[in-house]
Design a protein around this motif. Structure first.
Motif, PDB file in Angstrom:
ATOM      1  N   LEU A  74       0.922  -1.238  -0.037  1.00  0.00           N
ATOM      2  CA  LEU A  74      -0.202  -0.122  -0.054  1.00  0.00           C
ATOM      3  C   LEU A  74       0.850   1.281   0.128  1.00  0.00           C
ATOM      4  CD1 LEU A  74      -2.823   1.566   0.374  1.00  0.00           C
ATOM      5  CD2 LEU A  74      -2.489   1.431   2.857  1.00  0.00           C
ATOM      6  N   GLY A  75       1.927   1.197   0.797  1.00  0.00           N
ATOM      7  CA  GLY A  75       2.800   2.429   0.977  1.00  0.00           C
ATOM      8  C   GLY A  75       3.182   2.728  -0.563  1.00  0.00           C
ATOM      9  N   LEU A  76       3.713   1.930  -1.243  1.00  0.00           N
ATOM     10  CA  LEU A  76       4.526   2.036  -2.629  1.00  0.00           C
ATOM     11  C   LEU A  76       3.363   2.405  -3.660  1.00  0.00           C
ATOM     12  CD1 LEU A  76       7.263   1.727  -3.958  1.00  0.00           C
ATOM     13  CD2 LEU A  76       6.390  -0.432  -4.869  1.00  0.00           C
ATOM     14  N   ASN A  77       2.102   1.878  -3.410  1.00  0.00           N
ATOM     15  CA  ASN A  77       1.059   2.271  -4.386  1.00  0.00           C
ATOM     16  C   ASN A  77       0.508   3.511  -3.982  1.00  0.00           C
ATOM     17  OD1 ASN A  77       0.869  -0.354  -5.323  1.00  0.00           O
ATOM     18  ND2 ASN A  77      -0.906  -1.104  -4.397  1.00  0.00           N
ATOM     19  N   VAL A  78       0.585   4.091  -2.907  1.00  0.00           N
ATOM     20  CA  VAL A  78       0.111   5.266  -2.601  1.00  0.00           C
ATOM     21  C   VAL A  78       1.202   6.341  -2.796  1.00  0.00           C
ATOM     22  CG1 VAL A  78      -0.283   7.005  -0.482  1.00  0.00           C
ATOM     23  CG2 VAL A  78      -1.484   4.760  -0.621  1.00  0.00           C
ATOM     24  N   ALA A  79       2.447   6.051  -2.843  1.00  0.00           N
ATOM     25  CA  ALA A  79       3.383   6.958  -3.397  1.00  0.00           C
ATOM     26  C   ALA A  79       3.521   7.156  -4.974  1.00  0.00           C
ATOM     27  CB  ALA A  79       4.968   6.516  -2.884  1.00  0.00           C
ATOM     28  N   SER A  80       3.159   5.859  -5.660  1.00  0.00           N
ATOM     29  CA  SER A  80       3.054   6.023  -7.089  1.00  0.00           C
ATOM     30  C   SER A  80       1.802   6.791  -7.426  1.00  0.00           C
ATOM     31  CB  SER A  80       3.046   4.551  -7.539  1.00  0.00           C
ATOM     32  OG  SER A  80       3.511   4.812  -8.837  1.00  0.00           O
ATOM     33  N   ALA A  81       0.708   6.719  -6.759  1.00  0.00           N
ATOM     34  CA  ALA A  81      -0.545   7.540  -7.152  1.00  0.00           C
ATOM     35  C   ALA A  81      -0.269   8.624  -6.978  1.00  0.00           C
ATOM     36  CB  ALA A  81      -1.676   6.868  -6.206  1.00  0.00           C
ATOM     37  N   ALA A  82       0.410   9.224  -5.713  1.00  0.00           N
ATOM     38  CA  ALA A  82       0.735  10.793  -5.407  1.00  0.00           C
ATOM     39  C   ALA A  82       1.796  11.232  -6.630  1.00  0.00           C
ATOM     40  CB  ALA A  82       1.383  10.987  -4.206  1.00  0.00           C
ATOM     41  N   ARG A  83       2.493  10.404  -7.146  1.00  0.00           N
ATOM     42  CA  ARG A  83       3.360  10.928  -8.328  1.00  0.00           C
ATOM     43  C   ARG A  83       2.657  11.091  -9.524  1.00  0.00           C
ATOM     44  NH1 ARG A  83       9.178   8.203  -6.758  1.00  0.00           N
ATOM     45  NH2 ARG A  83       8.300   8.428  -4.758  1.00  0.00           N
ATOM     46  N   TYR A  84       1.538  10.465  -9.696  1.00  0.00           N
ATOM     47  CA  TYR A  84       1.070  10.346 -11.169  1.00  0.00           C
ATOM     48  C   TYR A  84       0.745  11.673 -11.847  1.00  0.00           C
ATOM     49  CZ  TYR A  84       0.428   5.930 -13.734  1.00  0.00           C
ATOM     50  OH  TYR A  84       0.613   5.004 -14.626  1.00  0.00           O
ATOM     51  N   ALA A 144       1.999  14.641 -16.409  1.00  0.00           N
ATOM     52  CA  ALA A 144       2.155  16.294 -16.930  1.00  0.00           C
ATOM     53  C   ALA A 144       3.719  16.056 -17.822  1.00  0.00           C
ATOM     54  CB  ALA A 144       2.141  17.181 -16.022  1.00  0.00           C
ATOM     55  N   GLU A 145       4.515  15.579 -17.178  1.00  0.00           N
ATOM     56  CA  GLU A 145       5.839  15.623 -17.573  1.00  0.00           C
ATOM     57  C   GLU A 145       5.923  14.726 -19.149  1.00  0.00           C
ATOM     58  OE1 GLU A 145       8.936  14.212 -15.103  1.00  0.00           O
ATOM     59  OE2 GLU A 145      10.463  14.078 -16.928  1.00  0.00           O
ATOM     60  N   LEU A 146       5.179  13.630 -19.001  1.00  0.00           N
ATOM     61  CA  LEU A 146       5.296  12.765 -20.165  1.00  0.00           C
ATOM     62  C   LEU A 146       4.713  13.254 -21.411  1.00  0.00           C
ATOM     63  CD1 LEU A 146       6.499   9.981 -21.244  1.00  0.00           C
ATOM     64  CD2 LEU A 146       4.592   8.784 -19.875  1.00  0.00           C
ATOM     65  N   SER A 147       3.218  14.087 -21.017  1.00  0.00           N
ATOM     66  CA  SER A 147       2.672  14.690 -22.120  1.00  0.00           C
ATOM     67  C   SER A 147       3.469  15.736 -22.577  1.00  0.00           C
ATOM     68  CB  SER A 147       1.377  15.252 -21.369  1.00  0.00           C
ATOM     69  OG  SER A 147       0.363  14.504 -21.541  1.00  0.00           O
ATOM     70  N   GLU A 148       4.127  16.499 -21.846  1.00  0.00           N
ATOM     71  CA  GLU A 148       5.075  17.692 -22.006  1.00  0.00           C
ATOM     72  C   GLU A 148       5.904  17.345 -23.219  1.00  0.00           C
ATOM     73  OE1 GLU A 148       4.847  21.242 -20.865  1.00  0.00           O
ATOM     74  OE2 GLU A 148       6.627  21.620 -22.127  1.00  0.00           O
ATOM     75  N   ALA A 191       3.273   6.754 -25.346  1.00  0.00           N
ATOM     76  CA  ALA A 191       3.982   8.030 -25.019  1.00  0.00           C
ATOM     77  C   ALA A 191       5.530   7.642 -24.391  1.00  0.00           C
ATOM     78  CB  ALA A 191       3.297   8.794 -23.992  1.00  0.00           C
ATOM     79  N   LEU A 192       5.468   6.542 -23.395  1.00  0.00           N
ATOM     80  CA  LEU A 192       6.771   6.230 -23.107  1.00  0.00           C
ATOM     81  C   LEU A 192       7.764   5.743 -24.160  1.00  0.00           C
ATOM     82  CD1 LEU A 192       5.712   4.264 -19.777  1.00  0.00           C
ATOM     83  CD2 LEU A 192       7.112   6.324 -19.825  1.00  0.00           C
ATOM     84  N   LEU A 193       7.130   4.891 -25.214  1.00  0.00           N
ATOM     85  CA  LEU A 193       8.150   4.654 -26.345  1.00  0.00           C
ATOM     86  C   LEU A 193       8.782   5.955 -26.900  1.00  0.00           C
ATOM     87  CD1 LEU A 193       8.841   2.217 -27.739  1.00  0.00           C
ATOM     88  CD2 LEU A 193       6.808   2.170 -29.139  1.00  0.00           C
ATOM     89  N   THR A 194       7.778   6.973 -27.131  1.00  0.00           N
ATOM     90  CA  THR A 194       8.189   8.320 -27.851  1.00  0.00           C
ATOM     91  C   THR A 194       9.117   9.035 -26.967  1.00  0.00           C
ATOM     92  OG1 THR A 194       6.112   8.450 -28.997  1.00  0.00           O
ATOM     93  CG2 THR A 194       7.421  10.524 -28.854  1.00  0.00           C
ATOM     94  N   ALA A 195       8.907   8.969 -25.533  1.00  0.00           N
ATOM     95  CA  ALA A 195      10.019   9.643 -24.686  1.00  0.00           C
ATOM     96  C   ALA A 195      11.545   8.962 -24.649  1.00  0.00           C
ATOM     97  CB  ALA A 195       9.304   9.542 -23.183  1.00  0.00           C
ATOM     98  N   CYS A 196      11.287   7.469 -24.825  1.00  0.00           N
ATOM     99  CA  CYS A 196      12.408   6.957 -24.840  1.00  0.00           C
ATOM    100  C   CYS A 196      13.370   7.139 -26.024  1.00  0.00           C
ATOM    101  CB  CYS A 196      12.309   5.312 -24.720  1.00  0.00           C
ATOM    102  SG  CYS A 196      11.871   4.689 -23.319  1.00  0.00           S
ATOM    103  N   GLU A 197      12.618   7.350 -27.437  1.00  0.00           N
ATOM    104  CA  GLU A 197      13.073   7.685 -28.507  1.00  0.00           C
ATOM    105  C   GLU A 197      13.823   9.116 -28.507  1.00  0.00           C
ATOM    106  OE1 GLU A 197      10.753   4.763 -31.798  1.00  0.00           O
ATOM    107  OE2 GLU A 197       9.908   6.712 -31.077  1.00  0.00           O
ATOM    108  N   ARG A 198      13.100   9.829 -27.922  1.00  0.00           N
ATOM    109  CA  ARG A 198      13.435  10.959 -27.810  1.00  0.00           C
ATOM    110  C   ARG A 198      14.807  11.520 -26.706  1.00  0.00           C
ATOM    111  NH1 ARG A 198       7.935  14.590 -29.023  1.00  0.00           N
ATOM    112  NH2 ARG A 198       7.851  13.613 -30.877  1.00  0.00           N
ATOM    113  N   SER A 199      14.709  10.659 -25.764  1.00  0.00           N
ATOM    114  CA  SER A 199      15.955  10.526 -24.935  1.00  0.00           C
ATOM    115  C   SER A 199      16.979   9.743 -25.339  1.00  0.00           C
ATOM    116  CB  SER A 199      15.411  10.472 -23.459  1.00  0.00           C
ATOM    117  OG  SER A 199      14.662   9.624 -23.225  1.00  0.00           O
ATOM    118  N   GLY A 200      16.912   9.425 -26.461  1.00  0.00           N
ATOM    119  CA  GLY A 200      18.404   8.543 -27.031  1.00  0.00           C
ATOM    120  C   GLY A 200      18.474   7.088 -26.716  1.00  0.00           C
ATOM    121  N   VAL A 201      17.295   6.500 -26.057  1.00  0.00           N
ATOM    122  CA  VAL A 201      17.288   5.108 -25.736  1.00  0.00           C
ATOM    123  C   VAL A 201      17.112   4.169 -27.246  1.00  0.00           C
ATOM    124  CG1 VAL A 201      15.764   3.293 -24.961  1.00  0.00           C
ATOM    125  CG2 VAL A 201      15.981   5.408 -23.714  1.00  0.00           C
TER     126      VAL A 201
END
Ligand code: GLY
Length: 395
Positions: free
Chosen positions: A73-83, A88-92, A171-181
């Motif tokens: 639960l602690g990890l789940n709540v931490a991740s939900a809070a980060r969402y 927003a960052e991934l969209s940007e 979006a994660l795929l695009t973000a990876c490509e844009r950051s040189g992965v």
């Protein structure tokens, strides 16, 4: 004048990190590691695929709370809070809409047993310091008029939201490509271990890839990679889930304004309405190994239970049926970070929470790859908790 041997000059330099598996967990690990300045290659025949193509995308830290899973639960709540910031960052970065929707969830009861179950959940949520509100059946229907008249009561959880996992993967795929992965569209066949250290993988075509560190993020397949020593092989298994997708025609909108879920005769059913009119209905939980058949029985049970909750569902076009495999672990929690084999990390075993745990997993793995250690919030999820020495009983 010294000359570089020809074979050395032709060989591409080894990346700092090689991620085996390009589902959302592998991609978020790659993206976050690349942002920390590491060179990263992802090996997957279809990056962006995997369980996220089937998942409903509920971010349900509160409504999916279970007895005995307080640490998770602690990890789940931490991740939900980060969402919100993560989305927003991934969209940007990508210019893509992820379908992140802060819509909340309503868990309802259809009979006295369901009601007792929900009351217990409510008590556990309160004891755990989580926000939820008990509503009468009438108040539930006031919020969601399409609910069946027989709904006996429910829990309103305004903090459990949703995202579209297919958009997240894209979006994660695009973000990876844009950051040189570097995306290597191939199957990893075997982990390479030299002098007791993971140093890369061999692909099915025999190509050997070197890397400074390897992250095994292969979802339910993570325990299948050859060459991984038994002591560090992740104890993950496939847990089948069948999921339906329906479409809400414009004239019926808004059909539901938030995620609606229930436990009907012991089975979980949820309805997740997207802004674009898609309505996802899930999910079965089946221990059937690698089977991904969509069965008449699975579809029938989901529609039957969903229909008990929201009778109007039978009017909607059924647009897709699909089955996927959750990466189940012995304690339903993920395995994150360094293993007892130097150079090998795990990011797998997320079971029912892969989409929810995506932000925190990316951050934890990037931290581990840079520092060699998990951040404190992720330390209970070390794969070492399953190692033989840990499981040995004291004499
Ligand atoms: N978390 C929803 C599911 O695994 O079905």
């Amino acid at each position: 004048m010294s000359r570089t041997p020809p074979e050395a000059s032709n060989k591409p330099s080894a990346p700092d990190v090689l991620v085996v598996g390009g589902g959302i967990i592998g991609l978020v690990t790659a993206w976050r590691a690349a942002q920390r300045g590491l060179s990263v290659t992802v090996v997957d025949p279809e990056p962006g695929g995997g369980a996220a193509q089937v998942a409903a995308g509920m971010l349900a830290a509160v409504t999916e709370l279970h007895y005995g899973e307080q640490t998770l639960l602690g990890l789940n709540v931490a991740s939900a809070a980060r969402y919100p910031a993560f989305a927003a960052e991934l969209s940007e970065v990508t210019g893509q809409d992820l379908g992140y929707r802060a819509c909340g969830t309503l868990a309802v009861a259809l009979d006295a047993d369901d009601r007792a179950h929900l009351r217990e959940l409510h008590a556990l949520q309160r004891k755990s310091g989580l926000d939820s509100e008990w509503l009468s059946g009438r108040d539930c229907r006031r919020l969601e008029p399409m609910l069946a008249p027989g709904v006996r009561g429910g829990l309103r959880v305004d903090g459990d939201h949703q995202i579209d996992p297919r958009r997240l993967a894209s979006a994660l795929l695009t973000a990876c490509e844009r950051s040189g992965v570097v995306l290597r569209r191939a199957w990893a066949d075997r982990l390479r271990v030299v002098r007791d250290r993971a140093c890369g993988v061999t692909l099915t075509d025999g190509t050997e890839l070197d890397a400074g560190q390897v992250v095994l993020a292969g979802g339910s397949r993570s325990g299948q990679l050859a060459g991984v020593p038994d002591e560090v092989l992740p104890p993950v298994r496939p847990v089948k889930g069948q999921v339906l997708r329906l479409t809400v025609p414009r004239r019926y909108a808004p059909f539901l304004s938030r995620t609606v879920r229930a436990v009907v005769r012991g089975s979980h059913v949820y309805l997740v309405p997207r802004v674009n009119g898609e309505l996802v209905v899930g999910a079965t939980t089946e221990e059937l190994g690698w089977d991904t058949t969509v069965t008449a029985g699975g579809v029938y049970e989901l529609l039957r239970d969903a229909h008990e909750l929201v009778p109007g569902i039978t009017e909607l076009p059924l647009t897709e049926t699909r089955a996927g495999l959750r990466p189940g672990s012995p304690d339903n929690a993920p395995l994150l970070g360094p293993t007892a084999l130097p150079g090998l990390h795990l990011a797998t075993g997320h079971h029912r929470n892969g989409v929810l745990l995506t932000p925190v997993t990316g951050d934890a793995l990037a931290h581990a790859l840079v520092t060699g250690e998990l951040p404190e919030e992720a330390s209970p999820f070390t794969p070492r908790r399953f190692s033989a020495a840990t499981l040995e009983q004291p004499a």
